[in-house]
Write a protein that holds these residues in place. Structure first.
Motif, PDB file in Angstrom:
ATOM      1  N   LYS A   1       0.846  -1.070   0.141  1.00  0.00           N
ATOM      2  CA  LYS A   1      -0.042  -0.259   0.128  1.00  0.00           C
ATOM      3  C   LYS A   1       0.735   1.293   0.013  1.00  0.00           C
ATOM      4  O   LYS A   1       0.576   2.250  -0.725  1.00  0.00           O
ATOM      5  N   ALA A   2       2.057   0.936   0.587  1.00  0.00           N
ATOM      6  CA  ALA A   2       2.789   2.322   0.876  1.00  0.00           C
ATOM      7  C   ALA A   2       4.269   1.860   0.913  1.00  0.00           C
ATOM      8  O   ALA A   2       4.390   1.023   1.507  1.00  0.00           O
ATOM      9  N   ALA A   3       5.232   2.830   0.774  1.00  0.00           N
ATOM     10  CA  ALA A   3       6.539   2.403   0.793  1.00  0.00           C
ATOM     11  C   ALA A   3       7.326   3.707   1.204  1.00  0.00           C
ATOM     12  O   ALA A   3       6.990   5.056   0.859  1.00  0.00           O
TER      13      ALA A   3
ATOM     14  N   SER B   1      17.682   2.021   3.638  1.00  0.00           N
ATOM     15  CA  SER B   1      16.591   1.086   4.383  1.00  0.00           C
ATOM     16  C   SER B   1      15.197   1.414   3.844  1.00  0.00           C
ATOM     17  O   SER B   1      14.955   2.632   3.211  1.00  0.00           O
ATOM     18  N   PHE B   2      14.328   0.430   3.833  1.00  0.00           N
ATOM     19  CA  PHE B   2      13.034   0.651   3.327  1.00  0.00           C
ATOM     20  C   PHE B   2      11.885   0.331   4.567  1.00  0.00           C
ATOM     21  O   PHE B   2      12.092  -0.431   5.421  1.00  0.00           O
ATOM     22  N   LYS B   3      10.884   1.019   4.266  1.00  0.00           N
ATOM     23  CA  LYS B   3       9.506   0.925   5.120  1.00  0.00           C
ATOM     24  C   LYS B   3       8.536   0.637   4.391  1.00  0.00           C
ATOM     25  O   LYS B   3       8.293   1.517   3.503  1.00  0.00           O
ATOM     26  N   VAL B   4       7.774  -0.660   4.736  1.00  0.00           N
ATOM     27  CA  VAL B   4       6.610  -0.934   3.842  1.00  0.00           C
ATOM     28  C   VAL B   4       5.597  -1.328   4.583  1.00  0.00           C
ATOM     29  O   VAL B   4       5.492  -2.036   5.494  1.00  0.00           O
TER      30      VAL B   4
ATOM     31  N   LEU C   1       6.542  -3.070   8.073  1.00  0.00           N
ATOM     32  CA  LEU C   1       7.670  -3.552   8.600  1.00  0.00           C
ATOM     33  C   LEU C   1       9.006  -2.730   8.081  1.00  0.00           C
ATOM     34  O   LEU C   1       8.857  -2.069   7.109  1.00  0.00           O
ATOM     35  N   GLU C   2       9.898  -2.641   8.708  1.00  0.00           N
ATOM     36  CA  GLU C   2      11.122  -1.605   8.394  1.00  0.00           C
ATOM     37  C   GLU C   2      12.261  -2.703   8.241  1.00  0.00           C
ATOM     38  O   GLU C   2      12.596  -3.568   8.865  1.00  0.00           O
ATOM     39  N   PHE C   3      12.970  -2.165   6.874  1.00  0.00           N
ATOM     40  CA  PHE C   3      14.129  -3.156   6.605  1.00  0.00           C
ATOM     41  C   PHE C   3      15.420  -2.361   6.699  1.00  0.00           C
ATOM     42  O   PHE C   3      15.469  -1.459   5.680  1.00  0.00           O
ATOM     43  N   VAL C   4      16.031  -2.226   7.707  1.00  0.00           N
ATOM     44  CA  VAL C   4      17.136  -1.385   7.847  1.00  0.00           C
ATOM     45  C   VAL C   4      18.344  -1.887   7.238  1.00  0.00           C
ATOM     46  O   VAL C   4      18.969  -2.783   7.694  1.00  0.00           O
TER      47      VAL C   4
ATOM     48  N   GLN D   1      20.812  -4.152  -9.388  1.00  0.00           N
ATOM     49  CA  GLN D   1      21.028  -5.302  -8.377  1.00  0.00           C
ATOM     50  C   GLN D   1      19.637  -5.483  -7.485  1.00  0.00           C
ATOM     51  O   GLN D   1      18.943  -4.576  -7.294  1.00  0.00           O
ATOM     52  N   THR D   2      19.694  -6.679  -6.786  1.00  0.00           N
ATOM     53  CA  THR D   2      18.599  -7.278  -6.207  1.00  0.00           C
ATOM     54  C   THR D   2      19.095  -7.522  -4.666  1.00  0.00           C
ATOM     55  O   THR D   2      20.177  -8.267  -4.706  1.00  0.00           O
ATOM     56  N   PHE D   3      18.476  -6.882  -3.585  1.00  0.00           N
ATOM     57  CA  PHE D   3      19.109  -7.203  -2.342  1.00  0.00           C
ATOM     58  C   PHE D   3      17.628  -7.879  -1.375  1.00  0.00           C
ATOM     59  O   PHE D   3      16.627  -7.546  -1.518  1.00  0.00           O
ATOM     60  N   SER D   4      18.155  -8.891  -0.646  1.00  0.00           N
ATOM     61  CA  SER D   4      16.918  -9.690   0.102  1.00  0.00           C
ATOM     62  C   SER D   4      17.172  -9.272   1.484  1.00  0.00           C
ATOM     63  O   SER D   4      18.342  -9.362   1.930  1.00  0.00           O
ATOM     64  N   SER D   5      16.063  -9.154   2.019  1.00  0.00           N
ATOM     65  CA  SER D   5      16.113  -8.803   3.649  1.00  0.00           C
ATOM     66  C   SER D   5      16.035 -10.152   4.453  1.00  0.00           C
ATOM     67  O   SER D   5      15.878 -11.286   3.766  1.00  0.00           O
ATOM     68  N   MET D   6      16.323  -9.987   5.798  1.00  0.00           N
ATOM     69  CA  MET D   6      16.345 -11.040   6.585  1.00  0.00           C
ATOM     70  C   MET D   6      15.048 -11.354   7.138  1.00  0.00           C
ATOM     71  O   MET D   6      14.823 -12.178   7.876  1.00  0.00           O
ATOM     72  N   ILE D   7      13.955 -10.402   7.033  1.00  0.00           N
ATOM     73  CA  ILE D   7      12.749 -10.587   7.654  1.00  0.00           C
ATOM     74  C   ILE D   7      11.651 -10.426   6.516  1.00  0.00           C
ATOM     75  O   ILE D   7      12.031 -10.217   5.340  1.00  0.00           O
TER      76      ILE D   7
END
Length: 260
Positions: free
Chosen positions: A191-193, A226-229, A237-240, A251-257
């Motif tokens: 919905k938002a980022a 960092s992203f917040k989605v 969730l926050e992806f710090v 490039q593609t980066f995958s989070s741990m959460i």
């Protein structure tokens, strides 16, 4: 109700062993109390590579995006201008309506990865119809391939089950930052980022450029990102520091959460 879950081809399929449903007066009743809705389904050409069906959502490859081959283009009533990108649906062929072509007690969970446009001439994807134009492997899980290729289905939204974390693919150039967000669990639809650089220190809202691609007009080169989605269901969730300062476009980066 007894349900077996079979994982394969990058997705998951429910094979329903019990007589878990009944149709009464045109309404679908299911033991979990979820709302089932009526629609129709067709399938992409059998000779088309299902991994490339990212279309209007902007997924370059459905395996790369984490969705496997159980995907579908959905009509405008479901697509919602791109909001549905990444959303998951459980689809059942309505055997009570079409016993000739529907397989009994078979269901498939699919991810919306494309848009099925209307032709404004009574087509199956014309508003207000709900329609799934599915990859052929997904379609043939629930129905036989016939001359007509259109079957009645029942569907409902389900939670997306993803392997690994949420993925962020960096696109754009210079001060035009565009990020494709994929492999999203939970409700699956974003919905938002927001984005934050290691030197900016504040969350900057992004807007949907198209499909699953989100844009921020800011130069974040040589910064950790960092992203917040936030999903349609309201979970955030926050992806710090999910992206290192050495990142490059493409490039593609995958989070741990992951959203559960």
């Amino acid at each position: 109700m007894m349900v077996a879950m079979v994982y394969g081809n990058g997705g998951f399929v429910w094979v329903l062993y019990a007589l878990f449903f009944m149709v009464v007066g045109g309404s679908f009743v299911h033991g979990d109390g979820g709302a089932w809705l009526h629609a129709h389904a067709t399938f992409y050409g059998a000779d088309q590579n299902p991994t490339s069906l990212g279309g209007a959502c902007g997924y370059d490859n459905t395996f790369h995006a984490g969705f496997g081959i159980n995907t579908a283009a959905v009509s405008g009533a479901l697509f919602r201008g791109g909001e549905a990108c990444g959303a998951c649906f459980l689809v059942i062929c309505n055997y009570n309506v079409d016993p000739k072509w529907c397989l009994r007690r078979r269901a498939v969970a699919i991810t919306a990865t494309n848009f099925c446009p209307s032709n404004n001439n009574g087509g199956w994807c014309d508003p207000p119809r709900a329609h799934f134009d599915m990859s052929s492997p997904a379609f043939l899980t629930i129905a036989r391939q016939g001359n007509e290729g259109i079957v009645p289905v029942l569907y409902k939204r389900v939670s997306c089950r993803r392997k690994g974390g949420v993925r962020f693919t960096l696109r754009g150039q210079s001060n035009f930052n565009m990020v494709m967000i994929s492999n999203v669990g939970g409700s699956g639809d974003v919905k938002a980022a927001w984005v934050k650089g290691s030197r900016t220190r504040t969350w900057m809202p992004m807007h949907r450029n198209w499909g699953a691609n989100w844009q921020a007009n800011v130069d974040l080169r040589n910064q950790r990102m960092s992203f917040k989605v936030t999903l349609i269901d309201g979970r955030t969730l926050e992806f710090v520091n999910v992206v290192p300062s050495s990142w490059r476009f493409g490039q593609t980066f995958s989070s741990m959460i992951q959203f559960s």
